[in-house]
Design a protein around this motif. Structure first.
Motif, PDB file in Angstrom:
ATOM      1  N   PRO A  61       4.356  -5.843  -2.685  1.00 42.18           N
ATOM      2  CA  PRO A  61       4.158  -7.289  -2.487  1.00 42.18           C
ATOM      3  C   PRO A  61       2.843  -7.557  -1.767  1.00 42.18           C
ATOM      4  O   PRO A  61       2.352  -6.714  -1.004  1.00 42.18           O
ATOM      5  CB  PRO A  61       5.369  -7.691  -1.627  1.00 42.18           C
ATOM      6  N   PRO A  62       2.252  -8.721  -1.982  1.00 40.09           N
ATOM      7  CA  PRO A  62       0.981  -9.040  -1.307  1.00 40.09           C
ATOM      8  C   PRO A  62       1.169  -9.165   0.197  1.00 40.09           C
ATOM      9  O   PRO A  62       2.235  -9.541   0.686  1.00 40.09           O
ATOM     10  CB  PRO A  62       0.570 -10.377  -1.941  1.00 40.09           C
ATOM     11  N   ILE A  63       0.117  -8.814   0.924  1.00 42.65           N
ATOM     12  CA  ILE A  63       0.171  -8.866   2.386  1.00 42.65           C
ATOM     13  C   ILE A  63      -0.565 -10.086   2.933  1.00 42.65           C
ATOM     14  O   ILE A  63      -0.478 -10.355   4.135  1.00 42.65           O
ATOM     15  CB  ILE A  63      -0.438  -7.597   2.997  1.00 42.65           C
ATOM     16  N   GLY A  64      -1.283 -10.800   2.095  1.00 42.81           N
ATOM     17  CA  GLY A  64      -2.022 -11.940   2.606  1.00 42.81           C
ATOM     18  C   GLY A  64      -2.771 -12.661   1.508  1.00 42.81           C
ATOM     19  O   GLY A  64      -2.661 -12.333   0.315  1.00 42.81           O
ATOM     20  N   VAL A  65      -3.531 -13.647   1.926  1.00 40.39           N
ATOM     21  CA  VAL A  65      -4.303 -14.485   1.012  1.00 40.39           C
ATOM     22  C   VAL A  65      -5.746 -14.523   1.513  1.00 40.39           C
ATOM     23  O   VAL A  65      -5.989 -14.707   2.714  1.00 40.39           O
ATOM     24  CB  VAL A  65      -3.722 -15.910   0.936  1.00 40.39           C
ATOM     25  N   VAL A 105      -4.094 -10.705  -1.568  1.00 42.17           N
ATOM     26  CA  VAL A 105      -4.560  -9.420  -1.038  1.00 42.17           C
ATOM     27  C   VAL A 105      -3.382  -8.462  -1.011  1.00 42.17           C
ATOM     28  O   VAL A 105      -2.328  -8.779  -0.463  1.00 42.17           O
ATOM     29  CB  VAL A 105      -5.155  -9.591   0.374  1.00 42.17           C
ATOM     30  N   PHE A 106      -3.576  -7.285  -1.604  1.00 41.95           N
ATOM     31  CA  PHE A 106      -2.536  -6.267  -1.642  1.00 41.95           C
ATOM     32  C   PHE A 106      -2.855  -5.078  -0.745  1.00 41.95           C
ATOM     33  O   PHE A 106      -1.971  -4.270  -0.482  1.00 41.95           O
ATOM     34  CB  PHE A 106      -2.328  -5.776  -3.083  1.00 41.95           C
ATOM     35  N   ASP A 107      -4.104  -4.951  -0.330  1.00 33.15           N
ATOM     36  CA  ASP A 107      -4.490  -3.831   0.518  1.00 33.15           C
ATOM     37  C   ASP A 107      -5.688  -4.260   1.358  1.00 33.15           C
ATOM     38  O   ASP A 107      -6.654  -4.816   0.829  1.00 33.15           O
ATOM     39  CB  ASP A 107      -4.852  -2.602  -0.336  1.00 33.15           C
ATOM     40  N   PRO A 108      -5.642  -4.019   2.685  1.00 30.00           N
ATOM     41  CA  PRO A 108      -6.784  -4.438   3.507  1.00 30.00           C
ATOM     42  C   PRO A 108      -8.022  -3.575   3.317  1.00 30.00           C
ATOM     43  O   PRO A 108      -9.119  -4.013   3.650  1.00 30.00           O
ATOM     44  CB  PRO A 108      -6.240  -4.329   4.937  1.00 30.00           C
ATOM     45  N   ALA A 109      -7.873  -2.373   2.790  1.00 30.78           N
ATOM     46  CA  ALA A 109      -9.015  -1.464   2.617  1.00 30.78           C
ATOM     47  C   ALA A 109      -9.738  -1.759   1.302  1.00 30.78           C
ATOM     48  O   ALA A 109     -10.038  -0.859   0.515  1.00 30.78           O
ATOM     49  CB  ALA A 109      -8.555  -0.011   2.662  1.00 30.78           C
ATOM     50  N   THR A 139      -7.260 -12.153  11.301  1.00 33.35           N
ATOM     51  CA  THR A 139      -6.317 -13.010  10.588  1.00 33.35           C
ATOM     52  C   THR A 139      -6.449 -14.449  11.079  1.00 33.35           C
ATOM     53  O   THR A 139      -6.445 -14.708  12.290  1.00 33.35           O
ATOM     54  CB  THR A 139      -4.880 -12.518  10.808  1.00 33.35           C
ATOM     55  N   GLY A 140      -6.589 -15.381  10.146  1.00 36.00           N
ATOM     56  CA  GLY A 140      -6.600 -16.796  10.467  1.00 36.00           C
ATOM     57  C   GLY A 140      -7.938 -17.342  10.902  1.00 36.00           C
ATOM     58  O   GLY A 140      -8.075 -18.561  11.053  1.00 36.00           O
ATOM     59  N   SER A 167       2.368 -11.078   5.735  1.00 34.79           N
ATOM     60  CA  SER A 167       3.345 -10.073   6.172  1.00 34.79           C
ATOM     61  C   SER A 167       2.607  -9.052   7.034  1.00 34.79           C
ATOM     62  O   SER A 167       2.012  -8.107   6.518  1.00 34.79           O
ATOM     63  CB  SER A 167       4.014  -9.400   4.970  1.00 34.79           C
ATOM     64  N   PHE A 168       2.635  -9.271   8.355  1.00 32.61           N
ATOM     65  CA  PHE A 168       1.928  -8.385   9.264  1.00 32.61           C
ATOM     66  C   PHE A 168       2.536  -6.989   9.264  1.00 32.61           C
ATOM     67  O   PHE A 168       1.827  -5.981   9.349  1.00 32.61           O
ATOM     68  CB  PHE A 168       1.957  -8.983  10.674  1.00 32.61           C
ATOM     69  N   ALA A 169       3.875  -6.901   9.151  1.00 30.31           N
ATOM     70  CA  ALA A 169       4.531  -5.590   9.144  1.00 30.31           C
ATOM     71  C   ALA A 169       4.136  -4.780   7.916  1.00 30.31           C
ATOM     72  O   ALA A 169       3.855  -3.580   8.015  1.00 30.31           O
ATOM     73  CB  ALA A 169       6.052  -5.771   9.202  1.00 30.31           C
ATOM     74  N   ASN A 170       4.094  -5.437   6.749  1.00 30.00           N
ATOM     75  CA  ASN A 170       3.688  -4.724   5.538  1.00 30.00           C
ATOM     76  C   ASN A 170       2.235  -4.274   5.628  1.00 30.00           C
ATOM     77  O   ASN A 170       1.877  -3.199   5.133  1.00 30.00           O
ATOM     78  CB  ASN A 170       3.874  -5.618   4.313  1.00 30.00           C
ATOM     79  N   MET A 171       1.387  -5.073   6.264  1.00 37.00           N
ATOM     80  CA  MET A 171      -0.014  -4.681   6.386  1.00 37.00           C
ATOM     81  C   MET A 171      -0.158  -3.464   7.283  1.00 37.00           C
ATOM     82  O   MET A 171      -0.915  -2.536   6.969  1.00 37.00           O
ATOM     83  CB  MET A 171      -0.826  -5.854   6.948  1.00 37.00           C
ATOM     84  N   LEU A 172       0.580  -3.423   8.398  1.00 37.79           N
ATOM     85  CA  LEU A 172       0.529  -2.242   9.254  1.00 37.79           C
ATOM     86  C   LEU A 172       1.119  -1.028   8.557  1.00 37.79           C
ATOM     87  O   LEU A 172       0.646   0.100   8.734  1.00 37.79           O
ATOM     88  CB  LEU A 172       1.274  -2.517  10.560  1.00 37.79           C
TER      89      LEU A 172
END
Length: 1049
Positions: A637-641, A698-702, A739-740, A773-778
């Motif tokens: 699932p996506p972690i952000g926008v 966004v699906f991956d921060p890297a 974030t934000g 989803s901060f937990a999924n991103m970590l």
């Protein structure tokens, strides 16, 4: 995007995948078109979740007899289904299908499918747990994309004991002929052979089928209403500009808050500072959501829309729909009508229709507020003529009476207007129009003809098409694996010899060959893997031919087979693909399209599959914007926008000459994941204002967002295939964004030229990353960067380079077929297609990067050297005390180390970067590069330079490679000396070393470790008075050990 006239099934699919499709958040923010709203329950009832229970493997025996009576129970959305029981089978095969109702598709990604595997006991009529699988709704895919996945069974609790895996195929279907399965009773009361997949009517569906649903149409139909708008004008302002374009609050803010100067921000360390002109500049623009200061919005505008990362721009929109009952103008009684929309010096023209008195145009014109210098809008219908266009009729509008529309208001309803002559009297004919004031958030913005993008050279529809803003979706890429096993009963072209056979495989423009088998046999074996790249929808076929190497440069085809890619099996894991035999057909003609074949007995064995477990690399691995595998069911699932606002560009260099002066026709392209966006082209402008906003999931921060600026060469009025010129690009890594926070910076557009680095202007961007989803991103920071298959069955480096080159060509070809096309040179520049080529400048930069990485190690070594030399006696004494404490209490070593690292991180928090990193000329070694090195970097491959210059560069490369060769040889010598200590290559040295090892073992056995460590440390840090300038005995001994340099030629 939901538009009027779509069928019910298309609306339902969009509703279900509103959280999965990449650009859906942008669509929901910016879309407000007239459409018919269906009742929610009608949209939902046709969607079902299909689950094919294929089989299980290697289950745990639980029946007391070394086997199991296995069955599967499925739970989803309050529904429960069950398979039949397979007796005495640890590898049961069911091949049973079940269909669940999806009560609320909007919550599909929150639902979970659970599959429990149980063992049924006949004696007690009970069941025991064998394992379970839990799958979230984000992994469900349409039926066409679904493949069988083998999931390892999970434990139910800590004490559970499970093993094996279960094969499931999970998909979403909207087929109205499929009925939901009948819910199964409890496991204990279920008969042994009761099949759960028996279909039956569903009570919920029957209850809904009798309901009558009425659709409601949303319209905005108050044009014109002078009284209403006069009141509205008085409420906002007495002036025309304040009425339509700026609210009173905004006007006050603009007066009080003067534009703040750009703030220069320093990047990287002090040693990597670059010229001020090339540095990043922080800005504080007034965007749609308010003034941005330090990444936060102050003086927030309560009337702001979803376009809050760009400056609000106002446009006068004119939608020309159609006309009716137009008068005849020619002698023949015919009419070739077209519409001319003009305000002041700007005018837009529709296409004309031959001999049509009831034409339909459906075209939108947008006039920028900044360039409007008149208060009257004129819409004129003319008759196309060879010499002079004839006047038919006109409709005039007072700009002050045009209504203001702000999404999410529905589109303005067009109305019929009677035509007037030039004197204002009514004439025959009517024109349907809609006129309103809107912003760039209007859904008509992207398809409209823009006055600020109007071409002064060519205003034809073909030119207008290439200047519009568009969103592109790159095709989904697959790796095609062709394993050529063997061939049987080959018939050679010459009867008196055995063939030297090889296999040539072609997919589109990709051609690969196996090795030649010179064996004296008619049944050659290869067992080679050939890898290709293919894109959905599959248009090419696998063309496989077995050829005979008759002589040098002469090959003859023995047989051929053509396999459609749609018929190739798909897989998402590393399961074995069964081989298949294909009959070879011998072509009579060489032409593939018109091939006459005659069948004969030869055949070939192949293993074909579409590997969906890999991520197809179509860009440099250092700047990847997407790391997801091809198979959608493996997506997380996506972690952000990520939101991007392209504000403007300033100080652009002229890229062409028009009317004796330099100018540019620029547009921006942004790439992230599968979604590419292109702004509109602003013609004849060196300081264009785009103010367009786009959104990505966004699906991956890297991952990295890339934004490029290009000059449009397709509207120059010249014939030929002109290439769009690159002006510069910006890369932004998502993991560097807070974030934000809103990042508003002016990025210098730096481009390398044969003469050196050059600044082409500055690009002003606003960026915001919102984490859902901060937990999924970590959690992602602990997962591999690439999908699992890249580590289970990795590719060779040469294979990856070849496949990446093919992937870029396929993406460029597909995007080049869009309208307007995204040209190949744009795709290649955004994908860094030439980043793997040799560059002396890049080699120097990488060397200094390595030195920077190890600078900390060198600094620690120098500090230890100063300690040993007693440069600062107080520091040396303190280090001795600390060392003595750690020797006496060794359990404090690791806590002290990690506490020290923690304190360093806390200290560096004060100096953390508060801006995204940007390209640095000092790190890139582009500020003082030699002109010949730049000329070499821009040379083609293969080279196009004269032989003398190539010889000089080759000699220079040999000298550099010679130094590298010496360093590598020295490293090898040190390693060989370590091996020589125990290899008895020098018998005396080995005898000395093993004797020392024996004595050391005895001494260390009887001596406490703290004593040995303390003595060794104090000896190492002894005072210079007790040191000798000559090397120590251990170093002398090591340097005397033999290496293999004397064995080299």
């Amino acid at each position: 995007m939901i538009v009027h006239g779509l069928e019910l099934i298309v609306e339902s699919w969009l509703y279900v995948f509103q959280m999965v499709v990449t650009d859906d958040m942008e669509v929901h923010k910016s879309t407000s078109v007239e459409y018919v709203v269906k009742e929610p329950h009608l949209i939902m009832i046709n969607l079902k979740l299909g689950v094919d229970v294929v089989g299980a493997h290697n289950l745990l025996p639980k029946d007391g007899e070394g086997s199991s009576n296995a069955f599967v129970e499925l739970y989803f959305d309050g529904q429960k289904f069950r398979t039949t029981i397979k007796e005495k089978d640890l590898n049961p095969v069911w091949n049973e299908s079940f269909y669940f109702n999806i009560s609320d598709p909007s919550n599909l990604h929150y639902l979970t499918l659970e599959a429990y595997v149980h063992c049924h006991s006949k004696a007690t009529n009970s069941s025991s747990f064998l394992g379970k699988v839990s799958l979230t709704g984000t992994s469900f895919v349409p039926q066409g994309d679904a493949v069988v996945m083998h999931y390892p069974l999970e434990k139910r609790g800590i004490l559970s004991r499970v093993r094996g895996e279960i094969g499931l195929k999970i998909y979403i279907t909207d087929n109205p002929t499929i009925k939901s399965s009948i819910p199964s009773p409890s496991a204990e009361s279920m008969p042994m052979n009761n099949h759960a997949e028996v279909r039956g009517p569903n009570s919920m569906m029957n209850g809904l089928s009798s309901d009558r649903v009425e659709s409601s149409r949303h319209t905005f139909n108050h044009l014109p209403n002078p009284n209403h708008h006069r009141n509205q004008h008085q409420q906002h302002s007495n002036s025309y500009a304040d009425t339509h374009y700026v609210t009173k609050y905004e006007a006050d803010e603009m007066k009080s808050d003067q534009p703040q100067p750009m703030k220069l921000v320093h990047m990287h360390s002090v040693t990597s500072l670059q010229p001020v002109d090339f540095a990043l500049k922080e800005t504080s623009p007034f965007l749609g959501g308010g003034r941005v200061v330090g990444g936060r919005v102050v003086h927030k505008d309560k009337t702001s829309s979803t376009y809050d990362l760009v400056e609000r721009m106002y446009f006068l929109y004119v939608r020309v729909v159609k006309a009716r009952e137009l008068p005849s103008m020619d002698v023949t009684g015919s009419l070739d009508p077209f519409v001319e929309v003009r305000i002041g010096n700007y005018r837009g023209i529709t296409k004309h229709f031959d001999k049509n008195q009831h034409p339909e145009w459906h075209q939108v014109f947008a006039f920028s507020k900044e360039r409007m210098q008149a208060s009257v809008l004129e819409v004129v219908i003319k008759d196309k003529d060879l010499i002079k266009d004839d006047f038919v009729g006109i409709v005039r509008f007072d700009i002050n009476e045009v209504p203001l529309r702000v999404p999410p208001d529905s589109p303005l309803a067009p109305e019929w207007y009677r035509l007037n002559d030039k004197k204002g009297e009514k004439v025959k004919g009517e024109l349907m129009l809609a006129v309103w004031i809107g912003t760039q958030a209007d859904e008509a913005f992207s398809d409209a003809w823009h006055s600020d993008a109007a071409s002064p050279v060519d205003s034809s529809p073909a030119t207008t098409a290439v200047i519009r803003s568009k969103v592109y979706h790159a095709p989904r890429l697959w790796y095609v694996r062709v394993n050529v096993v063997e061939a049987q009963d080959l018939i050679p072209t010459e009867k008196n010899r055995f063939p030297d056979a090889y296999v040539k495989v072609q997919i589109g423009n990709q051609v690969l060959k196996t090795k030649t088998v010179p064996a004296r046999t008619l049944n050659p074996q290869w067992n080679e893997d050939l890898l290709f790249v293919a894109a959905e929808p599959f248009e090419d076929h696998i063309i496989l031919s077995v050829e005979d190497r008759v002589g040098p440069g002469k090959d003859e085809i023995i047989g051929r087979v053509i396999i459609p890619l749609n018929a190739v099996e798909r897989r998402a894991d590393d399961r074995t693909i069964h081989s298949r035999w294909f009959n070879l057909e011998k072509p009579v003609a060489v032409d593939v399209d018109q091939l006459k074949r005659e069948k004969f007995a030869s055949r070939i064995q192949l293993r074909l599959c579409l590997d969906g477990g890999y991520h197809v690399l179509d860009e440099s691995t250092h700047y990847s914007s997407d790391l997801r595998p091809t198979a959608k069911q493996l997506w997380r699932p996506p972690i952000g926008v990520l939101e991007l606002g392209v504000l403007n560009a300033i100080g652009l260099h002229p890229m062409k000459t028009r009317d004796g002066r330099g100018t540019s026709d620029t547009y921006c392209v942004a790439k992230y994941g599968h979604k590419w966006v292109r702004t509109r082209t602003l013609v004849d402008n060196l300081s264009p204002k785009y103010n367009e906003q786009y959104t990505w999931e966004v699906f991956d921060p890297a991952t990295v967002l890339t934004v490029g600026v290009f000059d449009n060469a397709q509207i120059s009025g010249e014939k030929g295939n002109n290439k769009d010129l690159k002006i510069g690009k910006v890369r932004i890594r998502i993991s560097t964004l807070e974030t934000g926070r809103i990042y508003t910076h002016s990025y210098p557009l730096l481009v390398l030229h044969p003469t050196g680095v050059k600044k082409m202007g500055e690009l002003h961007l606003a960026i915001r990353f919102s984490c859902t989803s901060f937990a999924n991103m970590l959690y992602l920071y602990s997962k591999p960067l690439l999908p699992k298959m890249h580590y289970v069955r990795p590719f060779a480096v040469m294979q990856l380079d070849m496949l990446r080159h093919q992937a870029v060509n396929i993406v460029a070809a597909r995007l080049g077929r869009a309208e307007p096309p995204l040209r190949k040179e744009v795709v290649e520049y955004m994908s860094d297609v030439d980043s793997h080529l040799w560059s002396m400048r890049r080699s120097k930069a990488n060397f200094f990067r390595v030195m920077t990485v190890f600078s900390g190690v060198f600094a620690v070594g120098k500090w230890l050297g100063d300690i040993c030399m007693w440069i600062n006696p107080i520091t040396t004494v303190l280090v001795h005390v600390l060392f003595l404490m750690l020797v006496c209490f060794p359990e404090l070593i690791l806590p002290t180390l990690f506490l020290y690292l923690f304190l360093i991180g806390v200290w560096n928090f004060r100096y953390r970067a508060r801006y995204p990193p940007h390209m640095n000329t000092r790190i890139s070694q582009a500020d003082a590069v030699h002109p010949d090195e730049m000329d070499e970097e821009f040379d083609t491959f293969p080279t196009s330079k004269n032989p003398d210059l190539v010889r000089m560069r080759y000699d220079r490369l040999r000298s550099v490679a010679g130094r590298i060769q010496t360093v590598v040889g020295d490293l090898a010598s040190q390693g060989e000396r370590i091996h020589a200590m125990l290899s008895w290559r020098d018998p005396r040295a080995t005898s000395i070393f093993i004797t020392f090892c024996l004595v050391s073992a005895l001494v260390l056995y009887v001596t406490p470790f703290q004593v040995v460590a303390g003595l060794a440390g104090f000896y190492f840090m002894r005072h210079p008075r007790f040191r000798n300038r000559l090397p120590s005995a251990p170093i002398n001994f090591f340097r005397r050990l033999p290496a293999r340099t004397d064995s080299m030629l």
